[in-house]
Structure formats: C-alpha cells, structure tokens
Design an enzyme around this catalytic site. Structure first.
Site, PDB file in Angstrom:
ATOM      1  CD1 TRP A  33      -6.900  -0.651  -9.557  1.00 49.26           C
ATOM      2  CD2 TRP A  33      -7.836  -2.376  -8.514  1.00 49.26           C
ATOM      3  NE1 TRP A  33      -5.905  -1.339  -8.902  1.00 49.26           N
ATOM      4  CE2 TRP A  33      -6.455  -2.400  -8.247  1.00 49.26           C
ATOM      5  CE3 TRP A  33      -8.644  -3.383  -7.960  1.00 49.26           C
ATOM      6  CZ2 TRP A  33      -5.857  -3.387  -7.460  1.00 49.26           C
ATOM      7  CZ3 TRP A  33      -8.054  -4.358  -7.179  1.00 49.26           C
ATOM      8  CH2 TRP A  33      -6.675  -4.354  -6.933  1.00 49.26           C
ATOM      9  NE  ARG A  34      -2.911  -0.938 -12.628  1.00 51.41           N
ATOM     10  CZ  ARG A  34      -1.680  -1.378 -12.452  1.00 51.41           C
ATOM     11  NH1 ARG A  34      -1.226  -2.382 -13.185  1.00 51.41           N
ATOM     12  NH2 ARG A  34      -0.899  -0.839 -11.556  1.00 51.41           N
ATOM     13  CD  GLU A  46      -4.651   3.554  -5.419  1.00 50.48           C
ATOM     14  OE1 GLU A  46      -3.974   3.359  -4.397  1.00 50.48           O
ATOM     15  OE2 GLU A  46      -4.279   3.162  -6.537  1.00 50.48           O
ATOM     16  CB  THR A  52      -5.226  -4.671   2.184  1.00 50.04           C
ATOM     17  OG1 THR A  52      -5.751  -4.076   3.370  1.00 50.04           O
ATOM     18  CG2 THR A  52      -5.761  -6.076   2.058  1.00 50.04           C
ATOM     19  N   GLY A  90     -10.105  -5.623   7.405  1.00 47.37           N
ATOM     20  CA  GLY A  90      -9.447  -4.875   8.474  1.00 47.37           C
ATOM     21  C   GLY A  90      -9.497  -3.368   8.253  1.00 47.37           C
ATOM     22  CE1 TYR A 129      -0.069   5.864  -3.259  1.00 49.58           C
ATOM     23  CE2 TYR A 129      -2.267   5.195  -2.540  1.00 49.58           C
ATOM     24  CZ  TYR A 129      -1.160   5.012  -3.344  1.00 49.58           C
ATOM     25  OH  TYR A 129      -1.154   4.001  -4.261  1.00 49.58           O
ATOM     26  CG  ASP A 147       2.609   3.757  -1.615  1.00 47.18           C
ATOM     27  OD1 ASP A 147       3.673   3.914  -2.255  1.00 47.18           O
ATOM     28  OD2 ASP A 147       1.822   2.823  -1.847  1.00 47.18           O
ATOM     29  CB  CYS A 201      12.066  -1.807  -6.702  1.00 46.56           C
ATOM     30  SG  CYS A 201      13.338  -0.981  -5.729  1.00 46.56           S
ATOM     31  CB  CYS A 208      19.163  -4.922  -9.186  1.00 47.01           C
ATOM     32  SG  CYS A 208      18.758  -4.290  -7.555  1.00 47.01           S
TER      33      CYS A 208
HETATM   34 FE1  SF4 Z   1      15.183  -1.133  -7.267  1.00 42.66          FE
HETATM   35 FE2  SF4 Z   1      17.309  -2.516  -8.059  1.00 42.66          FE
HETATM   36 FE3  SF4 Z   1      15.740  -1.327  -9.834  1.00 42.66          FE
HETATM   37 FE4  SF4 Z   1      17.283   0.105  -8.280  1.00 42.66          FE
HETATM   38  S1  SF4 Z   1      17.937  -1.347  -9.822  1.00 42.66           S
HETATM   39  S2  SF4 Z   1      15.147   0.523  -8.757  1.00 42.66           S
HETATM   40  S3  SF4 Z   1      17.225  -1.061  -6.392  1.00 42.66           S
HETATM   41  S4  SF4 Z   1      15.185  -3.011  -8.477  1.00 42.66           S
END
Ligand code: SF4
Length: 357
Positions: A33-34, A46, A52, A90, A129, A147, A201, A208
C-alpha cells in the site's frame, strides 16, 4: 496535559524529525500500500491493519485490491463476496463498515475519498486513527494518527506515564503529535513512527541500541523504557461454551447456517452452534429439536477448540451428527456439499472445523 506539553519545550523537535526521517528513508518497509498514495488503498490497508499484523494483512490486501481495485468496484460488490475476501482476517464489521462508507463516497463525493477531517470522520468505520492515517499518508496533511504503537513510542520518548487505555491519554498524544509532526513530510513522519514501533521500539524488547531517536529518548536515558507505556488491564474475557454440530443429511451433505445480520460475525456462515451454559451433551438432541424442529442423531465428539475474541472466548466442542432425511433446506439450515462449503464466508473458528467435516 499541560505538564507533558511543557516537557516538549526541552525537546529538540527538528532534530528528532531529522533523525527519524533519515532512518525511515533508508529503512522503510516495502509494503504494497506504499507503492503510491492512493487514498482508497491507504484506507483499505489501515482498516485491515487494525488488530491484525502486517505479515497477515499483505496477502489479503493483494487479493482484496485485485477483486475490488477501486471505490466503484467495492461499492458495487455483493456483501457476501466482500466477506469472503475478508474471511480469516476477523473483526468482520470492519469489512461491512468499509463497504458502507465506500458506497457513501461514491454516492455523496463522486467517488473521491474526502481530503478533510470533517467529511472523513462522517464515514462509517473511520475513527480518529484512520482519519489521521488517510489525511497524512495519502494527502500529506500534518494530522496525527495515534494508535497503541504510537502511544508506546511517545510514552517512552517523553517519559509519559499516563494510562494509554484511557481516551483522554489518546487526546494527549494527538496534541503532542500536532506539535512534533514534520510539516515537510507528514506522510513519512507518521509512517516512520509506525515502522519504529513495529520494528525497533517493540512492546517487549525495544532495540534501543540501534534506535535512530535514542538520543531524544527520556525513557532510555532513565532506564525505564521497559516499564512504559502504562496500560490498565482490560476487563475479564468472558468464556462461553458451545457445542458445534457437523450434521450430515442422507445425501452426505453438511448443514450450515447464516448468522444474524447484526452483532458478532454478522452475516457470516457457520456450522450450527448449541449454547452449553445450561445443558449437558445428553440434551443436545432435544435442544436441537426444540430450536430447529429437526430430529438429529448425535455422533462422536471430534475435538475441542478455543477461539478468543477481544471481549469473549468461545469454548467449542465439535460433534458429528446425522439427520437421516434427504432435505437440502430446513428452516434456517442449508445442506451443502463439501465442495460448496468453500464458496461461503466463514469465521476463523469455523474454517478450522472444516478439517473435521
Ligand atoms: Fe524506544 Fe528505546 Fe528508541 Fe526509546 S530508545 S524510542 S525506548 S527503542
């Protein structure tokens, strides 16, 4: 809200945008879809992506767009064909609402997906959203699309410990995104946050050390990223037991029925279900006669199956049964051959039962 909005005063918005977008341009996921910014395709994707995972959605998206390539094709389609294309995804009210809304787009807006918040949010199934996702991704408008993923990322980045299960917290994050979203490229900004939440994340183990916005992340700096976001527990999931009957007639055909046209899994097809809260297996034949007017003979139990919805769980016991007459339709039941089964849209739990037919 004021507390968190003021924390943005020390937040280097331009540098955050630059880091995020540079990472996104180099690493963005290749998603069907991009390929362009067609608002209809963004909309379909979306809606499919609600509840899902991306990998599950991709083949459904290809198939759906092949069958219904435009708003006109979807508006003109038979609802049973739309449900069939959605079979297995679903949350079928998403598909019905989508078609309902697309029909409005054809009738009221001459087939053009609206490019403003007021008209978009008037369409069935479009919440804040989806509205934000369509406006930003397809129309390049600096609108938030918030979201659970977005709230997780920004809870961590800005060290916000408000309960993300509350509606007012979503409003808080929308206000924050209005402040931090790129006005040069809002489409990429929102998609970058989505990608960051999906690939770096992540809920359980955020990566991180390779995160492009790590230097802006208070949660990481304080070592509390794993404790965020805060989310209160959802209500207890109610368990409902059913016996599901795979009934064959004298022609060896199998009984199916259509669910009511509103409520859970509306208009989908299923094998007959007997609610078992108050009855024991010995009484299934009697219950069936009282409710369907048919004298069936219960056979062996084939299996157990559990199906979890967001608010309840079906605990299913699957039985074979016989109806010793050569009848193709009886009240709300219809007898079909095994080959014919595949042309009816079934919910996921009943698709699994086809293995026992
Ligand atoms: Fe998420 Fe870690 Fe990046 Fe902070 S540093 S936005 S907690 S992945």
């Amino acid at each position: 809200m004021t507390k968190h909005m003021s924390s943005l005063q020390n937040f280097n918005i331009l540098n955050f945008q630059e880091k995020l977008l540079t990472w996104y341009y180099a690493n963005k996921r290749d998603l069907p879809w991009r390929e362009n910014q067609d608002p209809y395709k963004v909309w379909v994707s979306e809606i499919m992506l609600q509840q899902t995972k991306v990998d599950t959605v991709i083949p459904y998206f290809h198939n759906f767009i092949e069958k219904f390539p435009t708003v006109y094709a979807l508006a003109a389609a038979d609802e049973q064909d739309v449900l069939k294309a959605w079979e297995g995804l679903g949350y079928y009210s998403r598909a019905r609402n989508l078609q309902h809304a697309v029909r409005e787009v054809v009738e009221i807006y001459d087939g053009q997906v609206p490019d403003n918040p007021k008209e978009l949010e008037g369409l069935k199934g479009i919440g804040s959203y989806t509205k934000g996702a369509i406006l930003s991704i397809a129309f390049n408008q600096p609108e938030p699309a918030v979201d659970g993923n977005v709230m997780r990322v920004f809870s961590r980045v800005l060290n916000i410990d408000d309960d993300i299960a509350l509606a007012k917290t979503k409003k808080l994050f929308e206000a924050i995104i209005y402040e931090v979203i790129s006005h040069e490229d809002p489409s990429s900004f929102n998609q970058a946050i989505m990608d960051l939440g999906a690939t770096i994340c992540t809920p359980k183990s955020p990566a991180c050390l390779i995160c492009p916005v790590q230097e802006h992340c208070l949660g990481f700096e304080l070592g509390i990223e794993q404790q965020l976001p805060i989310k209160s527990k959802a209500k207890k999931n109610k368990k409902i037991p059913y016996a599901v009957l795979l009934i064959r007639n004298a022609q060896n055909e199998i009984a199916i029925e259509q669910r009511p046209d509103d409520g859970l899994l509306a208009n989908l097809w299923q094998f007959p279900m007997v609610p078992m809260q108050d009855i024991s297996p010995e009484l299934i034949e009697n219950w069936f006669y009282a409710n369907y007017g048919m004298k069936i003979k219960l056979g062996e139990k084939k299996s157990d199956l559990k199906h979890v919805f967001s608010h309840l769980t079906w605990e299913l016991e699957i039985y074979s049964a016989n109806f010793n007459q050569d009848i193709r339709e009886e009240g709300k039941l219809k007898f079909v051959t095994e080959e014919e089964l595949s042309s009816y849209p079934f919910p996921v739990s009943h698709i699994k039962m086809k293995d026992f037919v």
